[in-house]
Design a protein around this motif. Structure first.
Motif, mmCIF file in Angstrom:
data_model
loop_
_atom_site.group_PDB
_atom_site.id
_atom_site.type_symbol
_atom_site.label_atom_id
_atom_site.label_comp_id
_atom_site.label_asym_id
_atom_site.label_seq_id
_atom_site.Cartn_x
_atom_site.Cartn_y
_atom_site.Cartn_z
ATOM 1 N N GLU A 101 -2.274 4.307 -7.747
ATOM 2 C CA GLU A 101 -1.940 3.976 -6.363
ATOM 3 C C GLU A 101 -2.687 4.894 -5.395
ATOM 4 O O GLU A 101 -3.246 4.442 -4.388
ATOM 5 N N ASP A 102 -2.717 6.176 -5.711
ATOM 6 C CA ASP A 102 -3.397 7.148 -4.865
ATOM 7 C C ASP A 102 -4.904 6.893 -4.841
ATOM 8 O O ASP A 102 -5.537 6.878 -3.780
ATOM 9 N N LEU A 103 -5.499 6.664 -6.003
ATOM 10 C CA LEU A 103 -6.945 6.467 -6.085
ATOM 11 C C LEU A 103 -7.393 5.186 -5.384
ATOM 12 O O LEU A 103 -8.415 5.171 -4.690
ATOM 13 N N LEU A 104 -6.638 4.127 -5.566
ATOM 14 C CA LEU A 104 -6.989 2.876 -4.887
ATOM 15 C C LEU A 104 -6.908 3.046 -3.377
ATOM 16 O O LEU A 104 -7.716 2.493 -2.629
ATOM 17 N N GLY A 105 -5.952 3.844 -2.940
ATOM 18 C CA GLY A 105 -5.839 4.124 -1.512
ATOM 19 C C GLY A 105 -7.006 4.935 -0.993
ATOM 20 O O GLY A 105 -7.513 4.678 0.108
ATOM 21 N N LEU A 106 -7.461 5.907 -1.781
ATOM 22 C CA LEU A 106 -8.606 6.718 -1.377
ATOM 23 C C LEU A 106 -9.868 5.873 -1.284
ATOM 24 O O LEU A 106 -10.667 6.033 -0.349
ATOM 25 N N ALA A 107 -10.063 4.976 -2.253
ATOM 26 C CA ALA A 107 -11.236 4.101 -2.217
ATOM 27 C C ALA A 107 -11.166 3.156 -1.015
ATOM 28 O O ALA A 107 -12.162 2.947 -0.317
#
Length: 223
Positions: A95-101
């Motif tokens: 969830e965090d990584l998809l948000g960063l991308a």
């Protein structure tokens, strides 16, 4: 469980995390306590712990490289079985990584990870914690969609003594299932950047980088 980020070695939770790392990982895989100060303060390095009843029961460290549009999972620790820690960490991290991308107007290309090959290594007990057993961890990565990159992988010891750590595979999780190979240049640039903090690198690592530099791409194989 709570998902809490650690950004300082002064955080009481970091002491608990560090003890967990020492219990689980071999010495050459654990950076000295004081040397964690700068990584934790680096906004690009994300260290989170799973906290239950005030105790650190799991942890994950990862990074997102906006210019490469790839992530890397540095480590995942499941401190106790039967609590659903692995799934909890996986979901929160994704969830965090998809948000960063998305914040950089990109769709995440993929994620790197190292994994011990249990068929080549037998002496690591990983604290006797069964979910951390190399056979289990390898199958978990396979279920998540990770593929083994087709080259012999070594990495410099985090003790920074110039020794090579072997019996590992370097893996990649493509977020597009149709991807069957990735650019060698991406791998080389990533590894050079990732290990830039270590000034003592084994000759076998330098040779690996040199050999990768002669290729256009590297195949993704089943784990």
């Amino acid at each position: 469980m709570d998902y809490k980020r650690i950004i300082s070695i002064e955080d009481p939770l970091f002491k608990k995390l560090y003890q967990l790392m020492q219990d689980v990982f071999p010495a050459e895989e654990v950076l000295a306590f004081d040397l964690w100060r700068e990584p934790l303060e680096d906004p690009g390095i994300r260290v989170f712990v799973a906290v239950a009843d005030g105790n650190v029961v799991g942890a994950t460290e990862y990074r997102y490289y906006e210019d490469y549009n790839v992530a890397v999972t540095d480590f995942t620790i499941i401190g106790k079985p039967g609590l659903g820690i692995g799934r909890f960490l996986y979901q929160k991290r994704l969830e965090d990584l998809l948000g960063l991308a998305a914040a950089s107007n990109q769709s995440l290309y993929g994620m790197f990870a190292e994994i011990y090959d249990p068929y080549r290594i037998e002496h690591h007990t990983f604290g006797g914690i069964k979910p951390m057993d190399p056979f289990v961890r390898r199958e978990v990565l396979s279920h998540q969609g990770y593929k083994r990159l087709d080259f012999t992988y070594v990495h410099p010891s985090w003790i920074n003594d110039g020794e090579a750590v072997e019996a590992l595979d370097f893996c990649f999780l493509p977020f597009d299932d149709s991807i069957r190979q990735i650019s060698s240049d991406l791998i080389v640039r990533f590894l050079k950047r990732y290990y830039a903090v270590l000034d003592k690198k084994p000759q076998s690592w330098n040779q690996m980088i040199e050999t990768l530099g002669t290729k256009d791409s590297v195949d993704l194989l089943p784990i």
